[in-house]
Motif scaffolding. Structure first.
Motif, PDB file in Angstrom:
ATOM      1  N   LEU A 152       2.612  10.328  -3.107  1.00 31.22           N
ATOM      2  CA  LEU A 152       2.798   9.597  -4.235  1.00 31.22           C
ATOM      3  C   LEU A 152       2.206  10.328  -5.488  1.00 31.22           C
ATOM      4  O   LEU A 152       2.588  10.352  -6.422  1.00 31.22           O
ATOM      5  CB  LEU A 152       2.258   8.307  -4.038  1.00 31.22           C
ATOM      6  N   VAL A 153       0.800  10.750  -5.224  1.00 27.68           N
ATOM      7  CA  VAL A 153       0.159  11.379  -6.230  1.00 27.68           C
ATOM      8  C   VAL A 153       0.895  12.611  -6.683  1.00 27.68           C
ATOM      9  O   VAL A 153       0.996  13.304  -7.762  1.00 27.68           O
ATOM     10  CB  VAL A 153      -1.124  11.855  -5.857  1.00 27.68           C
ATOM     11  N   ALA A 154       1.276  13.465  -5.692  1.00 26.63           N
ATOM     12  CA  ALA A 154       2.383  14.730  -5.986  1.00 26.63           C
ATOM     13  C   ALA A 154       3.340  14.165  -6.809  1.00 26.63           C
ATOM     14  O   ALA A 154       3.959  15.254  -7.640  1.00 26.63           O
ATOM     15  CB  ALA A 154       2.825  15.339  -4.607  1.00 26.63           C
ATOM     16  N   GLY A 155       3.979  13.085  -6.530  1.00 28.35           N
ATOM     17  CA  GLY A 155       5.120  12.552  -7.613  1.00 28.35           C
ATOM     18  C   GLY A 155       4.880  11.994  -8.888  1.00 28.35           C
ATOM     19  O   GLY A 155       5.815  11.313  -9.337  1.00 28.35           O
ATOM     20  N   GLY A 156       3.624  12.119  -9.143  1.00 27.04           N
ATOM     21  CA  GLY A 156       3.222  11.331 -10.420  1.00 27.04           C
ATOM     22  C   GLY A 156       2.293  10.175 -10.581  1.00 27.04           C
ATOM     23  O   GLY A 156       2.005  10.052 -11.638  1.00 27.04           O
ATOM     24  N   ALA A 157       2.013   9.750  -9.560  1.00 24.53           N
ATOM     25  CA  ALA A 157       1.054   8.331  -9.435  1.00 24.53           C
ATOM     26  C   ALA A 157      -0.273   9.053  -9.967  1.00 24.53           C
ATOM     27  O   ALA A 157      -0.836  10.017  -9.520  1.00 24.53           O
ATOM     28  CB  ALA A 157       0.962   7.920  -8.154  1.00 24.53           C
ATOM     29  N   GLN A 158      -0.911   8.080 -10.546  1.00 26.34           N
ATOM     30  CA  GLN A 158      -2.227   8.289 -11.318  1.00 26.34           C
ATOM     31  C   GLN A 158      -3.137   7.445 -10.573  1.00 26.34           C
ATOM     32  O   GLN A 158      -3.137   6.304 -10.991  1.00 26.34           O
ATOM     33  CB  GLN A 158      -2.216   8.411 -12.804  1.00 26.34           C
ATOM     34  N   LEU A 159      -4.040   7.799  -9.759  1.00 28.63           N
ATOM     35  CA  LEU A 159      -5.113   6.728  -9.090  1.00 28.63           C
ATOM     36  C   LEU A 159      -6.110   6.396 -10.330  1.00 28.63           C
ATOM     37  O   LEU A 159      -6.610   7.294 -10.820  1.00 28.63           O
ATOM     38  CB  LEU A 159      -5.722   7.325  -7.844  1.00 28.63           C
TER      39      LEU A 159
ATOM     40  N   GLY B 112       0.922  -1.115   0.048  1.00 28.74           N
ATOM     41  CA  GLY B 112       0.045   0.011  -0.098  1.00 28.74           C
ATOM     42  C   GLY B 112       0.920   1.292  -0.054  1.00 28.74           C
ATOM     43  O   GLY B 112       2.110   1.280   0.032  1.00 28.74           O
ATOM     44  N   PRO B 113       0.338   2.397  -0.011  1.00 24.04           N
ATOM     45  CA  PRO B 113       1.307   3.757  -0.324  1.00 24.04           C
ATOM     46  C   PRO B 113       2.281   3.886   0.723  1.00 24.04           C
ATOM     47  O   PRO B 113       3.457   4.249   0.331  1.00 24.04           O
ATOM     48  CB  PRO B 113       0.034   4.652   0.152  1.00 24.04           C
ATOM     49  N   TYR B 114       2.176   3.423   1.892  1.00 27.12           N
ATOM     50  CA  TYR B 114       3.485   3.778   2.951  1.00 27.12           C
ATOM     51  C   TYR B 114       4.635   3.072   2.469  1.00 27.12           C
ATOM     52  O   TYR B 114       5.706   3.488   2.606  1.00 27.12           O
ATOM     53  CB  TYR B 114       3.057   3.514   4.299  1.00 27.12           C
ATOM     54  N   ASP B 115       4.419   1.567   2.108  1.00 29.29           N
ATOM     55  CA  ASP B 115       5.385   0.588   1.835  1.00 29.29           C
ATOM     56  C   ASP B 115       5.839   0.919   0.322  1.00 29.29           C
ATOM     57  O   ASP B 115       7.018   0.944   0.018  1.00 29.29           O
ATOM     58  CB  ASP B 115       5.173  -0.687   2.310  1.00 29.29           C
ATOM     59  N   ASP B 116       4.914   1.033  -0.516  1.00 33.68           N
ATOM     60  CA  ASP B 116       5.204   1.259  -1.916  1.00 33.68           C
ATOM     61  C   ASP B 116       6.057   2.535  -2.049  1.00 33.68           C
ATOM     62  O   ASP B 116       6.746   2.564  -3.194  1.00 33.68           O
ATOM     63  CB  ASP B 116       3.724   1.270  -2.728  1.00 33.68           C
ATOM     64  N   GLU B 117       5.626   3.672  -1.441  1.00 34.74           N
ATOM     65  CA  GLU B 117       6.566   4.702  -1.777  1.00 34.74           C
ATOM     66  C   GLU B 117       8.002   4.690  -1.852  1.00 34.74           C
ATOM     67  O   GLU B 117       8.832   5.419  -2.429  1.00 34.74           O
ATOM     68  CB  GLU B 117       6.202   5.815  -0.628  1.00 34.74           C
ATOM     69  N   ARG B 118       8.541   3.716  -0.968  1.00 34.06           N
ATOM     70  CA  ARG B 118      10.130   3.561  -0.765  1.00 34.06           C
ATOM     71  C   ARG B 118      10.500   2.888  -2.262  1.00 34.06           C
ATOM     72  O   ARG B 118      11.614   3.044  -2.207  1.00 34.06           O
ATOM     73  CB  ARG B 118      10.022   2.540   0.207  1.00 34.06           C
ATOM     74  N   LEU B 119       9.677   2.275  -2.849  1.00 37.27           N
ATOM     75  CA  LEU B 119      10.010   1.487  -4.257  1.00 37.27           C
ATOM     76  C   LEU B 119      10.321   2.533  -5.290  1.00 37.27           C
ATOM     77  O   LEU B 119      10.695   2.472  -6.437  1.00 37.27           O
ATOM     78  CB  LEU B 119       9.243   0.511  -4.647  1.00 37.27           C
ATOM     79  N   GLY B 120       9.359   3.927  -5.296  1.00 33.91           N
ATOM     80  CA  GLY B 120       9.480   4.701  -6.186  1.00 33.91           C
ATOM     81  C   GLY B 120       8.968   4.406  -7.578  1.00 33.91           C
ATOM     82  O   GLY B 120       9.373   4.722  -8.620  1.00 33.91           O
ATOM     83  N   LEU B 121       7.974   3.456  -7.501  1.00 35.98           N
ATOM     84  CA  LEU B 121       7.515   2.815  -8.625  1.00 35.98           C
ATOM     85  C   LEU B 121       6.591   3.711  -9.800  1.00 35.98           C
ATOM     86  O   LEU B 121       6.422   3.494 -11.013  1.00 35.98           O
ATOM     87  CB  LEU B 121       6.667   1.481  -8.436  1.00 35.98           C
TER      88      LEU B 121
ATOM     89  N   ILE C  91       0.574   4.354 -13.184  1.00 36.87           N
ATOM     90  CA  ILE C  91      -0.892   3.956 -12.990  1.00 36.87           C
ATOM     91  C   ILE C  91      -0.990   3.335 -11.676  1.00 36.87           C
ATOM     92  O   ILE C  91      -0.562   2.149 -11.583  1.00 36.87           O
ATOM     93  CB  ILE C  91      -1.468   3.308 -14.087  1.00 36.87           C
ATOM     94  N   TYR C  92      -1.649   3.692 -11.038  1.00 37.04           N
ATOM     95  CA  TYR C  92      -1.826   3.227  -9.275  1.00 37.04           C
ATOM     96  C   TYR C  92      -3.267   2.648  -9.243  1.00 37.04           C
ATOM     97  O   TYR C  92      -4.122   3.342  -8.824  1.00 37.04           O
ATOM     98  CB  TYR C  92      -1.553   4.158  -8.442  1.00 37.04           C
ATOM     99  N   HIS C  93      -3.478   1.464  -9.661  1.00 35.50           N
ATOM    100  CA  HIS C  93      -4.651   0.704  -9.548  1.00 35.50           C
ATOM    101  C   HIS C  93      -5.160   0.311  -8.049  1.00 35.50           C
ATOM    102  O   HIS C  93      -4.420   0.015  -7.221  1.00 35.50           O
ATOM    103  CB  HIS C  93      -5.010  -0.447 -10.462  1.00 35.50           C
ATOM    104  N   TYR C  94      -6.443   0.556  -8.027  1.00 37.85           N
ATOM    105  CA  TYR C  94      -7.198   0.008  -6.555  1.00 37.85           C
ATOM    106  C   TYR C  94      -8.640  -0.478  -6.937  1.00 37.85           C
ATOM    107  O   TYR C  94      -8.997  -0.118  -7.876  1.00 37.85           O
ATOM    108  CB  TYR C  94      -6.879   1.028  -5.870  1.00 37.85           C
TER     109      TYR C  94
END
Length: 374
Positions: free
Chosen positions: A302-309, A228-237, A243-246
């Motif tokens: 993440l969204v500020a860094g380019g992630a698209q929900l 999820g966001p907290y752990d995913d953020e560290r990978l910089g994906l 595209i961040y699907h949910y």
């Protein structure tokens, strides 16, 4: 459930209250235990985690367990926490505990899905229980007794040790708009979730967490799920697969456990057993609370860094549910333990959502809309 070898959001407003209640119960039990535990034997146990130290919430859970146990026994009961591969690989965790290589472990039962898919039911399955429902099923709905029998067969005792909440659907280089977009997709996912998606023509890939970024960057894979966001953020994906699907419908509430060698557990004095139960309850509540507290700001970053929900399309969710039911029917036809436990879970899940629909969902839906209105 991701780990270094394979490898949410439920109702965040309620999670802190739930965490405080559970932690309070755990603390009350701890207060009653140390006076007896301090007179117990001196023990030195080893605990192997399925998670790397960089996953501070997950690796921090057994560290907190060890600290509580040591403090409550005035240092007489010490638990040394080790990361994956030191010496136990994450995918060999349950076997290592059952075989006595280490006395304890911490991680998801789903690590042993390939050996017996019944184990996945203790963690999360596609379209299973959310975190709150999972806790209710375990503590008050009969799951603890069912799984005690299942795990006793392989020499294990388990205590709930946290929940990630509903996980995200993962990072994709291209948006999933229709079922056709899943055909041939190379997706880093495993377990029953991988089996469900394979029915769409998805090609599940087994890639360790630290290698996900490179696999996406070099186009070895098209998408990857993590946590999820907290752990995913560290990978910089978001830099290579924006595209961040949910939601991650394959893990609507991933329950973790503390695993204990059955012989070592039986040899423990009763006060030490009570202490481990209480400590596990407190630590487990803290895991869920930390994710609920830290995921919102991580998602903003993440969204500020380019992630698209992007939500998964309704047709994908509906078709995936059908695929999941087909997979479960296939497994149940060959595995009596899976059939028995799955039927119990499904019955409990349906009753839980009857209640959630009346009060919980109505309240949450109103508050979410109110937030959107500012």
């Amino acid at each position: 459930m991701p780990s270094e070898s394979r490898t949410g959001r439920t109702q965040p407003a309620r999670a802190p209250r739930r965490a405080l209640l559970t932690a309070g119960l755990g603390a009350a039990a701890l207060l009653a235990t140390p006076a007896r535990a301090q007179g117990g034997p001196e023990l030195r146990w080893r605990l192997s985690s399925a998670y790397a130290k960089s996953l501070d919430i997950l690796f921090g859970a057994p560290e907190a367990m060890a600290r509580i146990v040591a403090e409550a026994t005035d240092g007489r009961f010490q638990i040394q926490v080790q990361g994956p591969g030191d010496p136990v690989p994450a995918d060999g965790l349950l076997d290592a505990v059952a075989g006595g290589t280490v006395e304890m472990g911490h991680g998801p039962a789903s690590l042993a899905t390939a050996k017996d898919p019944t184990f996945a039911l203790a963690t999360a399955i596609p379209f299973g229980l959310n975190a709150r429902g999972g806790a209710a099923w375990w503590y008050a709905g009969g799951a603890a007794e069912l799984f005690a029998e299942i795990f006793a067969k392989v020499g294990l005792v388990c205590l709930p040790g946290g929940n990630t909440g509903a996980q995200m659907g993962g990072w994709f280089r291209k948006e999933i708009k229709t079922l056709a977009d899943l055909q041939g997709l190379k997706f880093r996912i495993g377990g029953l979730g991988g089996q469900v998606l394979a029915k769409f023509g998805v090609q599940p890939q087994a890639i360790p967490g630290p290698e996900i970024y490179a696999a996406l960057e070099t186009k070895k894979i098209d998408a990857a799920e993590w946590i999820g966001p907290y752990d995913d953020e560290r990978l910089g994906l978001q830099k290579v697969a924006p595209i961040y699907h949910y939601p991650g419908f394959w893990e609507g509430g991933a329950m973790l456990h503390f695993w204990i060698n059955a012989g070592a557990w039986k040899a423990l004095p009763k006060p030490y057993q009570a202490l481990l139960r209480a400590a596990a309850a407190q630590v487990g509540a803290e895991v869920q609370a930390k994710y609920d507290a830290r995921n919102p700001q991580a998602l903003r970053r993440l969204v500020a860094g380019g992630a698209q929900l992007r939500p998964f399309p309704q047709e994908v969710m509906e078709a995936a549910l059908k695929n999941a039911n087909d997979v479960y029917a296939e497994i149940a036809a060959k595995n009596a333990d899976f059939r028995r436990v799955y039927e119990a879970m499904r019955t409990f899940r349906n009753e839980e959502y009857l209640w959630f629909q009346v009060a919980e969902y109505t309240y949450d839906n109103f508050m979410i809309r109110a937030r959107a209105r500012g």
